[in-house]
Design a protein around this motif. Structure first.
Motif, PDB file in Angstrom:
ATOM      1  N   ARG A 174      -1.841  -5.157  -4.964  1.00 42.32           N
ATOM      2  CA  ARG A 174      -1.139  -6.413  -4.673  1.00 42.32           C
ATOM      3  C   ARG A 174      -1.911  -7.193  -3.618  1.00 42.32           C
ATOM      4  O   ARG A 174      -2.157  -6.694  -2.527  1.00 42.32           O
ATOM      5  N   VAL A 216      -2.462 -10.773  -1.349  1.00 41.06           N
ATOM      6  CA  VAL A 216      -1.977 -12.043  -0.805  1.00 41.06           C
ATOM      7  C   VAL A 216      -3.181 -12.929  -0.542  1.00 41.06           C
ATOM      8  O   VAL A 216      -4.167 -12.495   0.072  1.00 41.06           O
ATOM      9  N   ALA A 221       0.277 -11.209  -5.135  1.00 41.45           N
ATOM     10  CA  ALA A 221       1.633 -10.965  -4.637  1.00 41.45           C
ATOM     11  C   ALA A 221       2.218 -12.201  -3.986  1.00 41.45           C
ATOM     12  O   ALA A 221       3.438 -12.311  -3.826  1.00 41.45           O
ATOM     13  N   VAL A 232       3.181 -10.445   3.518  1.00 37.51           N
ATOM     14  CA  VAL A 232       2.818  -9.024   3.541  1.00 37.51           C
ATOM     15  C   VAL A 232       4.059  -8.174   3.771  1.00 37.51           C
ATOM     16  O   VAL A 232       4.260  -7.147   3.107  1.00 37.51           O
ATOM     17  N   THR A 278       6.392  -8.503   0.495  1.00 36.70           N
ATOM     18  CA  THR A 278       5.901  -8.025  -0.797  1.00 36.70           C
ATOM     19  C   THR A 278       5.295  -6.630  -0.735  1.00 36.70           C
ATOM     20  O   THR A 278       5.077  -6.008  -1.775  1.00 36.70           O
ATOM     21  N   ALA A 293       2.240  -6.069   0.240  1.00 35.75           N
ATOM     22  CA  ALA A 293       0.892  -6.278  -0.291  1.00 35.75           C
ATOM     23  C   ALA A 293      -0.077  -5.227   0.243  1.00 35.75           C
ATOM     24  O   ALA A 293       0.090  -4.702   1.346  1.00 35.75           O
ATOM     25  N   ASP A 294      -1.082  -4.931  -0.565  1.00 33.30           N
ATOM     26  CA  ASP A 294      -2.096  -3.947  -0.190  1.00 33.30           C
ATOM     27  C   ASP A 294      -3.281  -4.578   0.529  1.00 33.30           C
ATOM     28  O   ASP A 294      -3.849  -3.992   1.451  1.00 33.30           O
ATOM     29  N   ALA A 339      -1.372  -2.765   5.141  1.00 32.95           N
ATOM     30  CA  ALA A 339      -2.188  -3.741   4.423  1.00 32.95           C
ATOM     31  C   ALA A 339      -3.542  -3.900   5.107  1.00 32.95           C
ATOM     32  O   ALA A 339      -3.655  -3.804   6.328  1.00 32.95           O
TER      33      ALA A 339
END
Length: 226
Positions: A11, A13, A38, A51, A54, A56-57, A84
């Motif tokens: 994911r 951002v 994401a 972050v 979601t 996000a990674d 993240a």
């Protein structure tokens, strides 16, 4: 494939105040199976919020944004509990910003004129737990340190005692911006062995990631801006 440990796509951002940059990245990510957008942010505060919302990674982060800039957003994200990682997209006139982002915890530094596919490849590398700096950024980052006025406060010199001669060779190559694959070719060893050496260096030198190894190599006099 650079999917997460759960088998789900990575994911991402996209944080940039230029809509065209975000659109270009979103379009190429849409064509992949292992990455997914994401969310999109036009400033650092929005990136931090996305972050958190979601999970996000990876965040692809511009540095110059209104309000909360990319450096402060990077610091908040990397010090937070989400795990993240941040890939910075920079331009050649952003040397001071790159230096700040380095210490804020960014795991990757890329230049905006790189091919989009190369940027996606870098996202995959960072998502896998490694870090990287585009060779052109490495050279300018080292030059920026070299050109700093001597009157400026200097950080305590890094100690590189306790590493083997081979590890010193690997550290030098990391400092020159080489990837594990390139290090393996240069030293005529396997990629797995090169990665093992880098992992050992991270532990022995108490470095957060590959980015910090570049700075250690410079401070130890193993590489220069030439």
């Amino acid at each position: 494939m650079s999917q997460t440990t759960t088998g789900q796509p990575v994911r991402v951002v996209l944080a940039d105040d230029q809509p065209l940059v975000r659109t270009a990245l979103r379009m190429v990510i849409t064509d992949t199976t292992d990455l997914v957008v994401a969310g999109e942010a036009a400033n650092g505060a929005e990136a931090v919020r996305l972050v958190e919302e979601t999970g996000a990674d990876v965040v692809v982060m511009d540095l110059r944004m209104p309000g909360t800039d990319g450096i402060e957003a990077t610091r908040i994200i990397t010090e937070g509990p989400t795990g993240a990682r941040v890939v910075v997209l920079t331009t050649f006139d952003d040397d001071d910003h790159v230096y700040g982002a380095l210490h804020a915890g960014a795991s990757g530094f890329l230049v905006k004129d790189m091919a989009l596919d190369d940027i996606l490849a870098a996202v995959r590398v960072v998502a896998s737990g490694e870090a990287l700096i585009a060779p052109s950024v490495t050279r300018r980052l080292i030059k920026e340190f070299t050109d700093r006025p001597r009157s400026a406060p200097a950080a305590p010199p890094r100690r590189v005692e306790g590493i083997t001669d081979r590890e010193r060779e690997v550290l030098t190559l990391v400092g020159r911006g080489l990837s594990n694959t390139e290090i393996a070719a240069e030293l005529h060893i396997s990629i797995a062995t090169a990665k093992t050496y880098v992992t050992r260096l991270l532990a022995k030198l108490d470095a957060r990631d590959r980015v910090q190894l570049v700075i250690i190599a410079y401070e130890a006099g193993l590489v220069s801006a030439a």
